[in-house]
Design an enzyme around this catalytic site. Structure first.
Site, mmCIF file in Angstrom:
data_model
loop_
_atom_site.group_PDB
_atom_site.id
_atom_site.type_symbol
_atom_site.label_atom_id
_atom_site.label_comp_id
_atom_site.label_asym_id
_atom_site.label_seq_id
_atom_site.Cartn_x
_atom_site.Cartn_y
_atom_site.Cartn_z
ATOM 1 N N LYS A 266 31.879 37.960 6.263
ATOM 2 C CA LYS A 266 31.723 39.411 6.407
ATOM 3 C C LYS A 266 30.676 39.932 5.418
ATOM 4 O O LYS A 266 29.937 40.867 5.719
ATOM 5 C CB LYS A 266 33.060 40.119 6.200
ATOM 6 C CG LYS A 266 34.109 39.804 7.261
ATOM 7 C CD LYS A 266 35.359 40.628 7.022
ATOM 8 C CE LYS A 266 36.453 40.246 8.001
ATOM 9 N NZ LYS A 266 36.969 38.889 7.766
ATOM 10 N N CYS A 383 44.053 39.751 9.561
ATOM 11 C CA CYS A 383 44.219 38.857 10.712
ATOM 12 C C CYS A 383 45.715 38.635 10.933
ATOM 13 O O CYS A 383 46.173 37.535 11.192
ATOM 14 C CB CYS A 383 43.480 37.540 10.495
ATOM 15 S SG CYS A 383 43.983 36.627 9.034
#
Length: 490
Positions: A266, A383
Site C-alpha cells: 500500500k 482484511c
C-alpha cells in the site's frame, strides 16, 4: 528433516531481506510448498514467544551448532504444532530439551496469567504473517493479500483471480501489456463484467473493470519469477488491497502517514499516486518487517518515503515533523479472517476474547490517528470479516469524536457495502470472494467535518490527476494514457 531445513532457510532469507515469504517458499525447491508455507507462517507468528523460550531454556547455548532459525522451527512444531515429523539427530536433540522447554513455556503462561498458548501473543500478532504479511501482508505478494490465513476459516482461493498492479513509478500500462504479449499471454482488453474475470483461463489476462492500472490473470498464475515482478515493474496485490490507497486519494504534494505499513504494498501504491512527490511517513514496530519493507520499496522505486521502526501509538501528533500530514492510511493488525486460503492450515476461528482484544487495539489506533491536527482524510481498512473489527470500531470512534469527523461514501458504485450496524454504515464498503472476486476486506473513509457540513457525504475527487472510482471516472473505464512514456521493460 527436509521440511525443517527448508523452513529454516526461508526464515534466514527473510531476515536477510532476500525476498518475501511467498517468493522464498516457491523458490525453495521444496516439493510441498503448502506445507512449507504453513509451517513458516506459524513460526513467524510465534517468533517473539519462541525467542523468549529459546533464551529461557538456554537451548542455543547448550546446542551451539544448532542454527537459530532451525531451532525456532523445531520448537514451534514441538510445542505449538502437531509434533515433530522428522527423525534422526534433530528430533533426538529436540526431545532431549523438551522438558526444559515445556517448563519454560509453563512459566511464561504463569507470568502472563494465561492458560492458552495463543494468549501469549500480542494483539498485533493475532494473525499469521501469511494472513498479515501477505495481505495486506507479508511476502511481496508480500503484502498483497495473497497469503494464507491460518487463524480463521476462509473461502477457497480458486475463484479469486491473480491481480497485478502496474507500478507507474517504473513503467506504464501499455508497456506491461506489450511485455506479457511477447511472453505468450493473450490480452483480452477491458473486462465488462465479473463473469469475464471468473472465466479467465490459461495464459489470458484482462484490464480490471473497476480499478485503473490493475491487470487480472487466472487464479493459479504464478508470476514470482517473472522479470516484471523481480524488477519492481509490477506488484502482486489483491484488488481489495488496492482500494485503501486509491480511496485515500492524496494529491501529489500531500504529506501522508501509513500507520501500519509493512510489508509496503500500500505504501508503494501511495508513492505511485503521489508520483514520488510529497512525503510518506511509514511506520512498523517489527525490525524484520521494516527491513523487508525497505527491500520492497527500493525495488519499486519509491523515494518519497521515510521508514520508521516505531509503534504508531508512540508517535506524537504534535511533533512539527507531522504538522502537514493531511492523509492517514490505517490498516492495522486484525484477525485476517478475510484472507483466502491457498493451502491447508489450522482453520480455527478467533475467540471472543481475541476479537475483543483486537478491536480494542484497533480503536486505540484509530483514535490516535484522528488526533493529528492537520488531518483531513483517513482510510481505515482491515482484511477481517468480523463486524467487531470493522463497523463496530468505526462506530465507536466516531461517537467519541462527535461532529469532528464523518463517514464518506466510499466508491458509490462498489457492489458490497458495510453491514447495517449503525446509521451510515452503508457508506463503508466490503469485499469478498463471492461478491467481488477478492479477498475479504473492509474499508471506511473518514473526513474532517467542515463547519455546518452534513454526514455522510460522497467521496470527492482528490485531484483531477487521481480521480476516485465513481467520481470523475466510471467504474471499468480504462486509465488515461500517459503523455510521457516511462522506463520500458525489454
Amino acid at each position: 528433516m527436509a521440511l525443517y531445513s527448508a523452513a529454516a532457510a526461508v526464515l534466514a532469507g527473510l531476515e536477510r531481506g532476500e525476498g518475501g515469504l511467498k517468493s522464498l517458499v516457491y523458490n525453495s525447491g521444496f516439493p510441498h510448498v503448502r506445507q512449507l508455507y504453513a509451517l513458516v507462517s506459524e513460526t513467524l507468528r510465534y517468533a517473539s514467544v519462541l525467542e523468549k523460550l529459546l533464551d529461557g531454556a538456554a537451548l542455543l547455548q547448550a546446542e551451539k551448532k544448532l542454527p537459530p532459525q532451525l531451532a525456532k522451527v523445531l520448537v514451534y512444531d514441538l510445542l505449538f504444532g502437531k509434533g515433530l515429523k522428522c527423525g534422526g539427530r534433530w528430533k533426538a536433540l529436540a526431545r532431549r530439551h523438551r522438558a526444559r522447554l515445556e517448563a519454560e513455556l509453563a512459566r511464561m503462561k504463569v507470568r502472563h496469567k494465561v492458560s492458552r498458548n495463543e494468549d501469549l501473543l500480542a494483539p498485533e500478532q493475532a494473525v499469521s504473517p501469511a494472513g498479515e504479511w501477505a495481505r495486506p501482508g507479508w511476502a511481496p505478494c508480500a503484502g498483497s493479500s495473497e497469503g494464507v490465513c491460518l487463524t480463521c476459516p476462509a473461502p477457497a482461493a480458486s475463484q479469486v483471480p491473480r491481480y497485478v498492479r502496474v507500478n507507474t513509478l517504473k513503467t506504464c500500462m501499455d508497456d506491461v501489456i506489450d511485455f506479457f504479449k511477447r511472453q505468450g499471454y493473450t490480452y483480452l482488453g477491458k473486462a465488462a463484467s465479473m463473469e469475464e474475470l471468473k472465466a479467465l483461463s490459461g495464459k489470458k489476462f484482462l484490464l480490471d473493470l473497476h480499478l485503473p492500472e490493475l491487470l487480472v490473470f487466472p487464479s493459479q498464475t504464478d508470476l514470482h519469477d517473472n522479470l516484471l515482478y523481480t524488477s519492481g515493474h509490477i506488484i502482486l496485490q489483491d484488488k481489495a488491497s488496492c482500494l485503501p490507497a486509491l480511496l485515500l486519494g492524496p494529491v501529489a504534494s500531500s504529506h501522508i502517514i501509513d500507520a501500519c505499513a509493512a510489508p509496503g504494498n500500500k505504501t508503494s501504491h501511495l508513492a505511485a499516486i503521489l508520483k514520488n512527490k510529497g512525503q510518506i511517513f511509514a511506520f512498523d514496530v517489527d525490525p524484520k518487517r521494516v527491513a523487508t519493507m525497505n527491500t520492497l520499496l527500493t525495488r519499486a522505486g519509491v523515494t518519497a518515503c521515510q521508514l520508521a521502526q516505531q509503534d504508531f501509538l508512540t508517535v506524537d501528533p504534535r511533533d512539527p515533523k507531522y504538522s502537514r500530514v493531511t492523509h492517514i492510511l490505517l490498516d492495522p493488525s486484525c484477525s485476517g479472517s478475510g484472507m483466502v486460503t491457498r493451502g491447508p492450515g489450522q482453520e480455527v476461528a478467533p475467540s471472543a476474547e481475541r476479537l475483543g482484544a483486537l478491536a480494542g487495539f484497533q480503536r486505540r489506533l484509530l483514535n490516535h490517528a484522528l488526533s493529528f491536527p492537520a488531518l483531513q482524510r483517513l482510510v481505515y481498512s482491515t482484511c477481517s470479516l468480523h463486524q467487531e473489527e470493522n463497523e463496530d470500531v468505526v462506530q465507536a470512534v466516531l461517537q467519541e469524536w462527535g461532529s469532528a469527523f464523518r463517514l464518506v461514501t466510499a466508491f458509490p458504485s462498489w457492489p458490497c457495502r458495510g453491514l447495517a450496524a449503525f446509521s451510515g454504515a452503508e457508506s463503508c464498503l466490503r469485499a469478498s470472494p463471492a461478491e467481488t472476486l477478492t479477498h475479504g476486506f473492509f474499508v471506511a473513509v473518514l473526513e474532517r467535518c467542515k463547519e455546518g457540513a452534513a454526514a455522510p457525504s460522497s467521496l470527492p475527487a482528490a485531484a483531477t490527476e487521481n480521480p476516485q472510482p465513481g467520481e470523475g471516472m466510471e467504474p471499468g473505464a480504462a486509465p488515461k494514457k500517459r503523455k510521457k512514456k516511462q522506463q520500458r521493460v525489454k
